[in-house]
Design a protein around this motif. Structure first.
Motif, PDB file in Angstrom:
ATOM      1  N   VAL A 211       0.865  -1.179   0.000  1.00  0.00           N
ATOM      2  CA  VAL A 211       0.000   0.000   0.000  1.00  0.00           C
ATOM      3  C   VAL A 211       0.901   1.229   0.000  1.00  0.00           C
ATOM      4  O   VAL A 211       1.860   1.308   0.772  1.00  0.00           O
ATOM      5  CB  VAL A 211      -0.925   0.021   1.233  1.00  0.00           C
ATOM      6  N   LEU A 212       0.607   2.176  -0.878  1.00  0.00           N
ATOM      7  CA  LEU A 212       1.356   3.429  -0.957  1.00  0.00           C
ATOM      8  C   LEU A 212       0.374   4.560  -0.702  1.00  0.00           C
ATOM      9  O   LEU A 212      -0.637   4.686  -1.402  1.00  0.00           O
ATOM     10  CB  LEU A 212       2.016   3.565  -2.329  1.00  0.00           C
ATOM     11  N   GLU A 213       0.652   5.378   0.330  1.00  0.00           N
ATOM     12  CA  GLU A 213      -0.251   6.463   0.729  1.00  0.00           C
ATOM     13  C   GLU A 213       0.501   7.780   0.766  1.00  0.00           C
ATOM     14  O   GLU A 213       1.688   7.820   1.111  1.00  0.00           O
ATOM     15  CB  GLU A 213      -0.836   6.184   2.125  1.00  0.00           C
TER      16      GLU A 213
ATOM     17  N   ASP B 268       2.828  16.143   2.778  1.00  0.00           N
ATOM     18  CA  ASP B 268       4.266  16.269   2.508  1.00  0.00           C
ATOM     19  C   ASP B 268       5.036  14.967   2.698  1.00  0.00           C
ATOM     20  O   ASP B 268       6.259  14.971   2.762  1.00  0.00           O
ATOM     21  CB  ASP B 268       4.877  17.343   3.411  1.00  0.00           C
ATOM     22  N   THR B 269       4.327  13.835   2.786  1.00  0.00           N
ATOM     23  CA  THR B 269       4.985  12.563   3.070  1.00  0.00           C
ATOM     24  C   THR B 269       4.357  11.450   2.235  1.00  0.00           C
ATOM     25  O   THR B 269       3.158  11.456   1.968  1.00  0.00           O
ATOM     26  CB  THR B 269       4.854  12.200   4.567  1.00  0.00           C
ATOM     27  N   VAL B 270       5.195  10.497   1.861  1.00  0.00           N
ATOM     28  CA  VAL B 270       4.726   9.267   1.226  1.00  0.00           C
ATOM     29  C   VAL B 270       5.078   8.104   2.147  1.00  0.00           C
ATOM     30  O   VAL B 270       6.217   8.005   2.629  1.00  0.00           O
ATOM     31  CB  VAL B 270       5.374   9.057  -0.156  1.00  0.00           C
ATOM     32  N   THR B 271       4.095   7.238   2.405  1.00  0.00           N
ATOM     33  CA  THR B 271       4.327   6.038   3.207  1.00  0.00           C
ATOM     34  C   THR B 271       4.084   4.816   2.333  1.00  0.00           C
ATOM     35  O   THR B 271       3.054   4.715   1.662  1.00  0.00           O
ATOM     36  CB  THR B 271       3.395   5.986   4.422  1.00  0.00           C
TER      37      THR B 271
ATOM     38  N   THR C 266       7.320   1.341  -7.672  1.00  0.00           N
ATOM     39  CA  THR C 266       6.211   2.175  -8.148  1.00  0.00           C
ATOM     40  C   THR C 266       6.478   3.647  -7.863  1.00  0.00           C
ATOM     41  O   THR C 266       6.273   4.509  -8.720  1.00  0.00           O
ATOM     42  CB  THR C 266       4.892   1.743  -7.491  1.00  0.00           C
ATOM     43  N   PHE C 267       6.942   3.934  -6.663  1.00  0.00           N
ATOM     44  CA  PHE C 267       7.244   5.316  -6.325  1.00  0.00           C
ATOM     45  C   PHE C 267       8.297   5.892  -7.273  1.00  0.00           C
ATOM     46  O   PHE C 267       8.156   6.998  -7.812  1.00  0.00           O
ATOM     47  CB  PHE C 267       7.720   5.423  -4.876  1.00  0.00           C
ATOM     48  N   VAL C 268       9.365   5.146  -7.474  1.00  0.00           N
ATOM     49  CA  VAL C 268      10.469   5.631  -8.296  1.00  0.00           C
ATOM     50  C   VAL C 268      10.020   5.878  -9.728  1.00  0.00           C
ATOM     51  O   VAL C 268      10.354   6.909 -10.332  1.00  0.00           O
ATOM     52  CB  VAL C 268      11.632   4.614  -8.249  1.00  0.00           C
ATOM     53  N   THR C 269       9.249   4.948 -10.301  1.00  0.00           N
ATOM     54  CA  THR C 269       8.890   5.083 -11.710  1.00  0.00           C
ATOM     55  C   THR C 269       7.709   6.020 -11.934  1.00  0.00           C
ATOM     56  O   THR C 269       7.421   6.365 -13.088  1.00  0.00           O
ATOM     57  CB  THR C 269       8.567   3.710 -12.323  1.00  0.00           C
TER      58      THR C 269
ATOM     59  N   GLU D 186      -3.805   7.187  -2.962  1.00  0.00           N
ATOM     60  CA  GLU D 186      -3.452   5.896  -2.369  1.00  0.00           C
ATOM     61  C   GLU D 186      -3.445   4.825  -3.447  1.00  0.00           C
ATOM     62  O   GLU D 186      -4.335   4.774  -4.309  1.00  0.00           O
ATOM     63  CB  GLU D 186      -4.456   5.519  -1.274  1.00  0.00           C
ATOM     64  N   ILE D 187      -2.432   3.996  -3.391  1.00  0.00           N
ATOM     65  CA  ILE D 187      -2.319   2.843  -4.291  1.00  0.00           C
ATOM     66  C   ILE D 187      -2.363   1.574  -3.451  1.00  0.00           C
ATOM     67  O   ILE D 187      -1.651   1.464  -2.449  1.00  0.00           O
ATOM     68  CB  ILE D 187      -1.011   2.901  -5.093  1.00  0.00           C
ATOM     69  N   HIS D 188      -3.209   0.654  -3.848  1.00  0.00           N
ATOM     70  CA  HIS D 188      -3.301  -0.665  -3.221  1.00  0.00           C
ATOM     71  C   HIS D 188      -3.000  -1.664  -4.322  1.00  0.00           C
ATOM     72  O   HIS D 188      -3.770  -1.801  -5.269  1.00  0.00           O
ATOM     73  CB  HIS D 188      -4.704  -0.864  -2.650  1.00  0.00           C
TER      74      HIS D 188
END
Length: 578
Positions: free
Chosen positions: A86-88, A92-95, A110-113, A129-131
């Motif tokens: 899960v990417l949220e 000002d923050t990505v978890t 995913t974050f990098v690309t 949000e990405i699941h």
């Protein structure tokens, strides 16, 4: 905003978007509260540093990270799969959260690309949000250093490209008619030509380096020792492994299966392989022995072995050999994989059902069993299958964009109902020609073929918006500094570029007719030249992730300029000479 508009390939499975973006100031700060996530943080720093060409720092106890990596022990349903994440985003923050190191690694990719860099040099990431989780467990890519040796540096670049696309297997085809690409201590002559000249091969240190490099990127290496056919190099070097044919000539490309020396030779090679590659799968080839010719039914030793085993046909003789090698590998905690085409699946074959079948095609007439054979039959017989069907997986000339973008590994070829889980996934195959200049097409073909194929393994949903997908693929192949809206594959005429095949003349660098479309030659030339300027500017500023890809695409565009110029004059031939 859709998943593809996030510029992530493979496309995430579920995306909930909000307005705006998260903006980062250099250096990006990365942190994790868990020690077990440290290897992923190390990799993430490497990937981010290469992507944005700027410093990435590790958060300490006094610093809040811009990107936080977390391994949760929460119920697996939150991630749907051990490889899920899960990417949220907040203001000002990505978890990035996952239940495993693998899942966390894929979230980082995913974050990098999906990052882009604005004109003010600030990296940004879309809010939301990405699941996400993969549709298949085996997501592979094959290289062929036996036919055309690949330096370690190039293999590492292919590993990077595969990992960037969330693939998790690298299949190395190490032995074929041309050479053996692994240094052998027991049979050093295998690493020489017939005239005694030493051929390039991977040393134990090279293998250890590649195993470590791939492992840190979540990729297992599957070594292949192709046998009993494709054995010209073996038999030229060790002719005692040929069949014994009275009053005739034995096969020059298929080893004897009745000779004890052959079994000792094969076991020794496999022992060296299992000592160097720590992963649990070994590929033993098994393809095309009928097409390439054998002498088993004429061989004194093979006939004696068949009588002792109770084998009534050469196919059963082949099965007995596979069973022996399977047992040998099983004793070393390795699982056997082999190509499908020489197995007569119209009947129930006498083979262990824990052998993994790599399906590439049903054999043609005089090439192996045809009648009653299909991928569906392997599944009905209880085998697990890796789908490498030629029209979807063979980079060298078979694949086309329309087929690949509509392909799903659990649907084509036909999969019987309730057998979908036996299709483990798929594998893209890059068979190398031995001629180095002829291999240049991989530099233009693989940067898009790898992520397109990976998308079909990760997310089987139809690609509804081809233009958005093409722009995402452009960003994936070239990097975050690509201008907004830039689509290199529109200019090149498609996301799957023409690829060569060894039985035909070399293909052109791009799809000229599809690229020209309804544009006048003058309009097309102007846009090709603009694209060349864009790529050249990125290269000059060192703002491409893979400079070789940008160079290859410039070559393609320069050819298209010539095509458009000739079309504008009414010249019917194209500027391409094989």
């Amino acid at each position: 905003m859709t998943a593809t508009e996030r510029r992530a390939v493979p496309r995430p499975r579920q995306v909930d978007t909000t307005e705006g973006v998260v903006q980062f100031d250099a250096p990006i700060v990365v942190g994790t509260p868990e020690e077990k996530a440290t290897p992923v943080v190390n990799l993430f720093e490497t990937l981010l540093g290469r992507e944005i060409d700027d410093r990435v720092v590790r958060a300490d106890e006094d610093t809040e990270p811009d990107v936080r990596l977390t391994i949760d022990d929460c119920p697996s349903s939150e991630f749907d799969d051990p490889e899920g994440y899960v990417l949220e985003t907040t203001d000002d923050t990505v978890t990035i959260r996952a239940s495993t190191v693998d899942g966390l690694r894929y979230g980082c990719q995913t974050f990098v690309t999906a990052l882009t860099v604005r004109d003010d040099d600030r990296p940004v990431f879309p809010a939301g949000e990405i699941h996400d989780w993969p549709a298949t467990s085996w997501r592979g890519f094959m290289l062929d250093p036996a036919r055309g040796f690949l330096p370690v540096a190039r293999v590492k670049r292919r590993i990077d490209q595969a990992a960037r696309s969330k693939l998790n297997r690298l299949h190395l085809h190490l032995l074929d008619d041309e050479s053996y690409a692994l240094e052998s201590e027991a049979y050093p002559e295998l690493n020489r030509d017939s005239n005694g000249t030493k051929r390039p091969a991977y040393s134990s240190a090279d293998v250890a380096e590649l195993v470590d490099y791939a492992g840190r990127r979540g990729i297992e290496i599957v070594p292949e020792i192709d046998m009993p056919a494709h054995a010209r190099h073996i038999l030229e070097t060790y002719p005692e492994l040929q069949c014994t044919v009275e009053g005739g000539d034995p096969s020059e490309r298929t080893i004897c299966l009745g000779n004890r020396e052959t079994i000792e030779f094969v076991e020794t090679l496999l022992e060296e392989v299992t000592e160097r590659f720590p992963f649990d799968v070994v590929h033993i080839g098994g393809d095309e022995w009928e097409m390439l010719g054998h002498s088993w039914d004429e061989c004194v030793d093979c006939r004696a072995k068949m009588a002792a085993d109770g084998s009534e046909t050469v196919t059963e003789h082949f099965y007995a050999f596979i069973r022996h090698i399977h047992e040998f590998l099983e004793e070393r905690d390795r699982r056997t994989t082999l190509w499908n085409d020489q197995i007569d699946i119209s009947e129930s074959p006498d083979l262990p059902r824990d052998v993994t079948i790599q399906f590439w095609r049903v054999a043609g007439p005089s090439r192996g069993p045809v009648e009653g054979c299909s991928m569906a039959r392997f599944l009905e017989e209880g085998f697990d299958v890796v789908n490498s069907y030629v029209h979807a997986a063979y980079v060298n000339g078979w694949i086309t964009e329309e087929y690949v973008l509509g392909w799903e590994p659990k649907r084509r070829p036909s999969v019987p109902e309730n057998h979908e889980e036996q299709v483990l996934g798929g594998e893209l195959l890059a068979w190398e020609p031995s001629d180095e200049p002829a291999r240049e097409y991989f530099e233009r073909a693989l940067p898009s073929a790898i992520p397109v194929f990976a998308d079909r393994l990760w997310n089987g949903a139809p690609i509804a918006d081809r233009s958005s997908f093409s722009r995402a693929l452009t960003r994936h192949a070239l990097g975050p500094y690509v201008p907004d809206g830039f689509d290199i594959y529109r200019e090149l005429g498609g996301t799957i570029l023409p690829t060569d095949w060894k039985r035909s003349d070399p293909s052109p660098p791009a799809h000229a007719n599809r690229s020209l479309g309804d544009r006048t030659p003058r309009e097309a030339m102007a846009e090709y030249e603009a694209a060349i300027e864009t790529l050249s500017a990125l290269r000059e500023a060192e703002e491409t992730v893979y400079p070789e890809t940008a160079d290859a695409y410039v070559d393609c565009l320069e050819w298209l300029v010539d095509v458009a110029e000739r079309d504008g004059r009414g010249v019917i031939d194209r500027p391409w000479e094989p």
